[in-house]
Design a protein around this motif. Structure first.
Motif, short mmCIF file in Angstrom:
data_model
loop_
_atom_site.label_atom_id
_atom_site.label_comp_id
_atom_site.label_asym_id
_atom_site.label_seq_id
_atom_site.Cartn_x
_atom_site.Cartn_y
_atom_site.Cartn_z
N HIS A 32 1.08 -1.29 -0.37
CA HIS A 32 -0.19 0.36 -0.01
C HIS A 32 1.11 1.10 0.11
CE1 HIS A 32 -3.49 -2.06 1.09
NE2 HIS A 32 -3.21 -3.28 1.63
N ILE A 33 2.43 1.42 0.01
CA ILE A 33 3.29 2.52 0.16
C ILE A 33 2.95 3.36 -1.41
CG2 ILE A 33 4.72 1.86 -1.04
CD1 ILE A 33 5.61 2.97 1.57
N ASP A 34 2.37 2.95 -2.40
CA ASP A 34 2.05 4.13 -3.15
C ASP A 34 0.97 4.71 -3.09
OD1 ASP A 34 3.92 3.27 -5.16
OD2 ASP A 34 3.43 1.86 -6.35
N ASP A 35 -0.40 4.23 -2.34
CA ASP A 35 -1.31 5.03 -2.13
C ASP A 35 -1.21 5.88 -0.69
OD1 ASP A 35 -2.55 3.11 -4.17
OD2 ASP A 35 -3.58 1.75 -2.67
N ILE A 36 -0.36 5.10 0.04
CA ILE A 36 -0.19 6.63 1.13
C ILE A 36 0.92 7.94 1.04
CG2 ILE A 36 0.68 6.15 3.67
CD1 ILE A 36 -0.08 3.34 3.95
N GLU A 37 1.22 6.94 0.00
CA GLU A 37 2.76 8.69 -0.28
C GLU A 37 1.76 9.18 -1.89
OE1 GLU A 37 5.90 6.42 -2.70
OE2 GLU A 37 7.23 6.33 -0.70
N ASP A 38 1.05 8.99 -2.13
CA ASP A 38 -0.50 9.52 -2.46
C ASP A 38 -0.90 10.78 -1.75
OD1 ASP A 38 0.56 9.05 -5.03
OD2 ASP A 38 -1.78 7.48 -5.81
N ALA A 39 -1.43 9.91 -0.66
CA ALA A 39 -1.87 10.98 0.74
C ALA A 39 -1.37 11.61 0.69
CB ALA A 39 -3.61 9.41 1.89
N ILE A 40 -0.22 11.10 1.16
CA ILE A 40 0.25 12.14 2.09
C ILE A 40 0.68 13.77 0.61
CG2 ILE A 40 3.43 13.10 2.04
CD1 ILE A 40 3.60 9.70 2.88
N ASP A 41 0.66 13.52 -0.46
CA ASP A 41 0.75 14.09 -1.73
C ASP A 41 -0.69 15.19 -1.54
OD1 ASP A 41 3.68 14.00 -1.54
OD2 ASP A 41 3.22 12.55 -3.76
N SER A 42 -1.67 14.44 -1.28
CA SER A 42 -2.78 14.64 -1.89
C SER A 42 -3.47 15.88 -0.94
CB SER A 42 -3.50 14.05 -1.77
OG SER A 42 -4.50 12.66 -0.43
N CYS A 43 -2.97 15.47 0.42
CA CYS A 43 -3.47 16.13 1.84
C CYS A 43 -2.86 18.12 1.26
CB CYS A 43 -2.73 16.32 3.11
SG CYS A 43 -3.22 16.82 4.38
N PRO A 44 -3.77 18.63 1.93
CA PRO A 44 -3.83 20.48 1.04
C PRO A 44 -3.05 20.39 2.82
CG PRO A 44 -6.44 19.81 2.20
CD PRO A 44 -5.17 18.26 2.22
N LEU A 45 -2.41 20.61 3.93
CA LEU A 45 -1.93 20.90 5.44
C LEU A 45 -1.00 20.46 4.94
CD1 LEU A 45 -5.48 21.34 7.14
CD2 LEU A 45 -4.20 23.17 5.70
N GLN A 46 -0.53 19.13 4.68
CA GLN A 46 0.74 18.59 5.18
C GLN A 46 0.25 17.98 6.40
OE1 GLN A 46 4.24 20.89 3.40
NE2 GLN A 46 3.14 21.16 1.28
N ALA A 47 -0.44 17.09 6.70
CA ALA A 47 -0.71 16.78 8.17
C ALA A 47 -0.11 15.50 8.25
CB ALA A 47 -2.36 16.77 8.80
N ILE A 48 0.04 14.52 7.15
CA ILE A 48 0.62 12.89 7.20
C ILE A 48 2.02 13.15 7.18
CG2 ILE A 48 -0.01 10.47 6.13
CD1 ILE A 48 -2.32 12.26 5.05
N LEU A 49 2.79 12.14 8.09
CA LEU A 49 3.74 12.00 7.76
C LEU A 49 4.51 10.51 8.10
CD1 LEU A 49 5.31 14.45 9.95
CD2 LEU A 49 5.16 15.00 7.81
N LEU A 50 5.32 10.02 7.42
CA LEU A 50 5.42 8.36 7.53
C LEU A 50 6.95 7.90 8.63
CD1 LEU A 50 5.82 7.42 3.97
CD2 LEU A 50 4.06 6.75 6.06
N HIS A 51 6.67 7.74 9.80
CA HIS A 51 8.50 7.81 10.02
C HIS A 51 8.49 6.56 10.15
CE1 HIS A 51 7.74 11.68 12.51
NE2 HIS A 51 6.51 11.20 12.33
N PRO A 52 9.64 6.06 10.38
CA PRO A 52 10.21 4.61 10.68
C PRO A 52 9.87 3.87 12.57
CG PRO A 52 12.25 6.20 10.76
CD PRO A 52 10.77 7.17 10.86
N ASP A 53 9.26 2.70 12.18
CA ASP A 53 9.76 1.60 13.09
C ASP A 53 10.39 2.08 14.65
OD1 ASP A 53 7.25 0.73 12.09
OD2 ASP A 53 7.98 -0.81 11.16
N ALA A 54 9.96 2.26 15.21
CA ALA A 54 10.61 1.97 16.92
C ALA A 54 11.32 0.49 16.59
CB ALA A 54 10.05 2.36 18.13
N ALA A 55 13.08 0.42 17.17
CA ALA A 55 13.27 -0.61 17.56
C ALA A 55 13.19 -1.16 18.51
CB ALA A 55 14.48 -0.27 16.72
#
Length: 65
Positions: free
Chosen positions: A42-65
């Motif tokens: 689903h990464i391509d869809d999620i990247e599209d969602a990040i790009d489509s957010c007009p307020l840039q409120a969505i981020l991806l964070h690395p998993d905590a190890a």
């Protein structure tokens, strides 16, 4: 990677739910709900969602190890 939505920025426009419905949804009150974890397929869809957010409120964070 995990999804993070900055609730202070998010105004529940729902464009992310259109781009990546497997990860983002608007509930019956119009509030954004999302799943932090996702399958790599689903990464391509999620990247599209990040790009489509007009307020840039969505981020991806690395998993905590």
């Amino acid at each position: 990677m995990k999804i993070f939505v900055d609730r202070d920025k998010c105004q529940n426009h729902g464009l992310c739910a259109i781009s990546a419905p497997a990860s983002f949804q608007l509930d019956t009150d119009g509030e954004l709900q999302y799943q932090e974890s996702f399958d790599d397929e689903h990464i391509d869809d999620i990247e599209d969602a990040i790009d489509s957010c007009p307020l840039q409120a969505i981020l991806l964070h690395p998993d905590a190890a």
